[in-house]
Design an enzyme around this catalytic site. Structure first.
Site, short mmCIF file in Angstrom:
data_model
loop_
_atom_site.label_atom_id
_atom_site.label_comp_id
_atom_site.label_asym_id
_atom_site.label_seq_id
_atom_site.Cartn_x
_atom_site.Cartn_y
_atom_site.Cartn_z
CB THR A 108 32.44 51.10 35.11
OG1 THR A 108 33.51 51.34 34.93
CG2 THR A 108 31.58 51.62 33.83
CB THR A 184 34.90 44.97 36.37
OG1 THR A 184 35.59 45.79 35.70
CG2 THR A 184 33.08 44.92 36.18
CG ASP A 185 39.85 47.34 37.19
OD1 ASP A 185 38.95 46.93 36.20
OD2 ASP A 185 40.72 47.98 37.00
CE LYS A 263 37.91 43.70 33.69
NZ LYS A 263 37.83 45.18 34.15
N1 ASP Z 1 38.79 50.51 37.40
C1 ASP Z 1 37.38 50.23 37.42
C2 ASP Z 1 36.84 49.59 38.68
O1 ASP Z 1 37.22 48.38 38.95
C3 ASP Z 1 36.60 49.64 36.30
C4 ASP Z 1 35.24 49.14 36.48
O2 ASP Z 1 34.53 49.74 37.44
O3 ASP Z 1 34.73 48.36 36.12
O4 ASP Z 1 36.44 50.20 39.53
#
Ligand code: ASP
Length: 449
Positions: A108, A184-185, A263
């Site tokens: 993201t 973030t995942d 997380k």
């Molecule tokens: N699903 C996405 C990822 O981890 C969520 C994000 O970007 O934070 O790449």
């Protein structure tokens, strides 16, 4: 059905758009009950939402329409101009500032929808970054490098190896700090991986992500990035850290140790928490405030040591009531070399799994143990079933939480195939991933505050 390029759509929204043969930029009409919407099909900037279709109406507003409403119909009524991005000009670099590289892996933080044109970007270029966060040019001379361009759930240990090597190249060229923009995942897994792979760091390596993309008013991307670049440029520590919001407000960014961070919330800006530890530092009013004193100090003369191999034949198995022990047998039969068991409570696994565990160990599989409680430490000396596990040769991982335990086991088995040495490495503190004595309970933060 035709593919929809760079759309960001998935699930029911994607299926509906595909069945109507729509592409991003096309003019479409959506009808349901007595409602009609006409406009340009806009791409999505973030993963997660599988139902809403975004349309830019003629009046300039964007609407999201759920693909699951009863009686919905989508038609393509025209071919629009394909979206384009206009890149802002680069501000001048100030040569006296520290030199930092921002490496982008996707997620993201690196995706942006330009709602004017509908373009979506899944990578960060230097000019995009300065366009979105012009303040960066006052903190550091920033280089950017796109290493991958994907959501973090698609990354594998091979990507960890590549990323560690790319970081090492920059460090060996004399950079003052590294920032890694990441989804973030799985950011906590990658930060743990790099903490093991990049030893004896001379400068900080700071991971950063965003819970909301930079095209949204509530985005945390800019504040997180500014905090991360500030830490990479000026922090007195030379470790792998992860910088994100400390609370849901924009007031402070907190830097967690790469092996101690997880997380813990799907959507909050303060989703990341240090587990069984304190964060290393806070970035408040653009100042770095250290929270710990047991850290490796920045020293550009220190020689980086690279150990980038990871073994992928390692499984994380969560114990649950009624678990079928043949799950363990399956991994052994598939040639897995390590199993990280996520036990209950202090580190328990049902007696029904004992035979399978003994058999795995007899076949030369390293079986390590963490707790699914996340917080606290495993202690299998207390009950006799725990002592049985110890006698079989299960390796308890102290207060390491399961994901870091998994990454460590992958890393250990990537370094050696000797069982004794593997166990020794598992019990050796490489990057501050465990403590042998727990911190005072009242000081540990758990849950959202
Ligand atoms: N699903 C996405 C990822 O981890 C969520 C994000 O970007 O934070 O790449």
């Amino acid at each position: 059905m035709s593919e929809i390029k760079n759309s960001g759509y998935s699930g029911s929204a994607l299926r509906l758009l595909q069945s109507a043969n729509c592409q991003v930029g096309d003019i479409i009409r959506i009808t349901y009950k007595t409602n009609t919407y006409e406009g340009v099909l806009i791409p999505r900037g973030e993963s997660g939402d599988t139902t809403n279709i975004i349309v830019k109406l003629k009046n300039g507003y964007n609407v999201g329409i759920s693909a699951t409403v009863e009686g919905i119909n989508v038609e393509k009524i025209g071919v629009g101009i394909k979206p384009m991005f206009a890149s802002p000009l680069l501000p001048e670099q100030n040569s006296v500032l520290p030199h930092v590289v921002i490496m982008s892996t996707g997620g993201t933080i690196a995706s942006r929808v330009d709602y004017r044109t509908g373009a979506v970007r899944s990578a960060i270029s230097a000019s995009d970054l300065y366009g979105v966060v012009p303040e960066l040019s006052k903190i550091a001379r920033v280089d950017t490098e796109i290493v991958f361009s994907t959501y973090s759930e698609n990354l594998t240990p091979k990507n960890w190896t590549d990323l560690a090597q790319k970081v090492a190249e920059r460090i060996n060229q004399g950079i003052d700090g590294v920032v890694i923009a990441h989804g973030t995942d799985t950011m906590g897994y990658t930060s743990a991986a790099l903490s093991f792979a990049l030893q004896n760091l001379p400068v900080p390596v700071i991971f950063v992500g965003a819970q909301r993309s930079s095209d949204r008013p509530s985005s945390d991307a800019a504040t997180n990035l500014i905090g991360a670049v500030r830490a990479a440029s000026e922090a007195p520590f030379a470790e792998v850290g992860l910088a994100m919001h400390e609370t849901i407000s924009d007031s402070a960014i907190v830097v967690h140790r790469g092996v101690r961070v997880r997380k813990c919330h799907t959507s909050r800006r303060d989703a990341f928490k240090s587990i069984n530890d304190f964060p290393i530092a806070r970035v408040l009013d653009q100042k770095i405030i250290m929270q710990k004193d047991d850290y490796q100090h920045r020293d550009p003369t220190r020689q980086l040591v690279l150990k980038t191999n990871f073994c992928e034949k390692v499984a994380l198995i969560k114990f649950y009531p009624g678990m079928d022990p043949s799950i363990i047998d399956y991994y052994v039969s598939q040639g897995f070399r390590g199993i990280l068991l996520e036990g209950s409570g202090l580190g328990h696994v049902s007696i029904f799994c004992f035979e399978a565990i003994k058999n795995a160990i007899a076949k030369g599989v390293i079986v390590a143990l963490s707790s699914q409680c996340i917080w606290g430490r495993v202690n299998i000396d207390i009950y006799d079933t725990g002592r049985d596990l110890l006698n079989f040769g299960v390796v308890p991982l102290d207060d390491m939480f399961p994901e870091t335990g998994l990454v460590k086991l992958m890393w250990v088995l990537g370094q050696t195939s000797d069982l004794k040495e593997s166990k020794r490495l598992l019990k050796t503190n490489i990057a501050g991933e465990f403590t042998s004595r727990s911190l005072p309970q009242e000081k540990i933060v758990y849950g959202a505050q």
